[in-house]
Write a protein that holds these residues in place. Structure first.
Motif, mmCIF file in Angstrom:
data_model
loop_
_atom_site.group_PDB
_atom_site.id
_atom_site.type_symbol
_atom_site.label_atom_id
_atom_site.label_comp_id
_atom_site.label_asym_id
_atom_site.label_seq_id
_atom_site.Cartn_x
_atom_site.Cartn_y
_atom_site.Cartn_z
ATOM 1 N N GLU A 18 0.500 -1.665 -0.179
ATOM 2 C CA GLU A 18 0.373 -0.200 -0.228
ATOM 3 C C GLU A 18 0.942 1.053 -0.206
ATOM 4 N N ASP A 19 2.325 1.627 0.719
ATOM 5 C CA ASP A 19 3.295 2.361 0.711
ATOM 6 C C ASP A 19 3.644 2.664 -0.672
ATOM 7 N N ILE A 57 0.855 3.859 -2.951
ATOM 8 C CA ILE A 57 1.026 5.940 -2.655
ATOM 9 C C ILE A 57 1.868 6.623 -2.703
#
Length: 464
Positions: A181-182, A185
């Motif tokens: 997820e990071d 982003i």
């Protein structure tokens, strides 16, 4: 390297869509080449874009002043109609849509779309990069290292250097979990920072006049640009002249079938545990030849095979409707290098497969674990409801359908029919993959799924 071919593509930028041709890398006289339908305008390399496939086909019939004129299969392309130069869905690239893709949560479609869009953008840059060269040989020797780094696509080079972009080649798994997820982003941040500059750099090399044959107002918007050929285009082009000039996704100059590397959506852990870096390194070769390693897991065991598509029809390494499976990459390689007849032997790029030393390692989206689905259904039926969504079916069913198509397993399609429990669940999965799989749903699907796996297993032959 793949046999020389030419592929129709569509690019959408600034809410207008243009059609052109791309020649994927091929080798000639010991050198590697790649090109787009384009040329040079006032010293700047450009790619010609046309408002319709018909306009593109008309240009191809009448012009030889472009970079593809010397391509080995150009004489075939010059005789094609609009239908033949209409790109399929896998060769339509929405450069405007990149912002929207990274703004959403990642799924397999988003990852694959971004990977494809970045790839074609990089290829356009490779062919259009006209960084200045030093004409003085002595100065060139002194400044060699500096010149190697020069590019007219600085923003694109900066974007492609981001590690998050490299992760796209590993598929959705690279963007799952907290770390994934990071990474997604950070990828979105890189796009926000650099994509506008990338498009600005690219725009300077796109000819939206069709080499002087069209006005900018003629180009359709992304919404207007469809996948079908307009009747006017077909009539104007004489698209019905020679129906057998080109039937494959790739335009070629011979009658032998040509494998087309698919964009599949299979996502599973499988039974192999190869190093992700090794898989990513091998993927370039296999995608280039259009024949991909595939892993299949059934109750009888796990095995590797090869698959391609010919005229959108799945074809596996096998014969007489039987798919050959091998326990390890080494065993599969040994068979490939042997002389036993099989259904991939007449694929144009098969000689390259026979000669390669690249290990046949499947990427995650080409791993079909049918046992895992059965286990998940049993667990959900036993009380694990709410922990699994319908997407678990999409992954395996796509592989099952390919296998059934090749082997002629009519019963599989019956089990997946629209009115059956499996068919309804798969339709739900495709429409709303994140919908939770309920216990009662799983209980209804367990029996049909087991029967489906038994049917598929009848076509699998494990080889030593």
């Amino acid at each position: 390297m793949a046999r020389p071919s030419i592929v129709p593509i569509a690019l959408t930028l600034d809410d207008r869509t243009g059609y052109t041709l791309w020649a994927p890398p091929w080798e000639e006289d010991g050198e590697e080449w790649q090109a787009f339908l384009g040329g040079s305008v006032d010293g700047t390399a450009v790619v010609h874009l046309f408002p319709t496939p018909g306009a593109l086909a008309a240009f191809c019939r009448t012009s030889t002043d472009h970079d593809l004129a010397d391509h080995p299969v150009w004489p075939v392309v010059a005789g094609l109609g609009a239908a033949d130069v209409t790109p399929d869905d896998d060769h339509r690239y929405d450069l405007d849509g990149v912002y929207d893709v990274v703004a959403e949560n990642p799924d397999r479609w988003a990852v694959e779309e971004l990977a494809a869009t970045f790839d074609i953008t990089g290829r356009l840059a490779e062919c259009c990069d006209t960084a200045p060269e030093d004409d003085d040989e002595d100065d060139a020797d002194d400044d060699a290292d500096e010149d190697d780094d020069e590019t007219t696509f600085e923003a694109l080079a900066e974007l492609m250097a981001k590690p998050e972009v490299a992760l796209l080649g590993l598929g959705l798994d690279a963007f799952t979990g907290r770390a994934g997820e990071d990474a997604w982003i950070r990828l979105g941040g890189a796009v926000d920072e650099l994509w506008e500059d990338v498009l600005g750099e690219l725009e300077d090399h796109l000819d939206w006049t069709g080499a002087g044959t069209a006005e900018l107002s003629e180009y359709p918007s992304a919404e207007e640009a469809g996948t079908e050929v307009d009747e006017d285009d077909a009539d104007e082009d004489g698209a019905d002249e020679d129906e057998d000039t080109a039937d494959d996704d790739e335009v070629v100059a011979a009658d032998e079938p040509v494998a087309v590397a698919p964009t599949s959506a299979i996502r599973s852990g499988g039974r192999l545990a190869p190093d992700p870096a090794a898989v990513a390194a091998a993927a370039g070769f296999w995608e280039g030849v259009g024949i991909l390693p595939v892993e299949v897991v059934v109750p009888e065991g796990a095995g590797l095979t090869l698959r391609c598509y010919v005229e959108d029809t799945a074809r596996f390494l096998g014969a007489d409707g039987e798919v050959y499976l091998f326990g390890t990459p080494a065993e599969l390689t040994a068979f490939v290098q042997g002389d036993e007849e099989h259904d991939l032997a007449d694929i144009a790029s098969w000689p390259e497969v026979e000669e390669t030393t690249v290990s046949p390692l499947p990427v995650d989206q080409d791993r079909y674990d049918l046992v895992e689905v059965a286990e998940v259904l049993a667990e959900v039926a036993d009380g694990a409801a709410g922990l699994v969504d319908h997407a678990v079916l999409v992954q395996a069913v796509e592989g099952v359908r390919d296998l059934a198509e090749y082997a002629g397993l009519a019963r599989v399609e019956e089990l997946l029919g629209a009115g059956t429990p499996l068919g309804q669940a798969v339709a739900r999965a495709e429409r709303d993959p994140r919908a939770a799989l309920r216990a009662e749903d799983a209980a209804r699907l367990t029996g049909p799924w087991d029967e489906l796996v038994r049917e598929v297993s009848t076509a699998l032959v494990f080889r030593d």
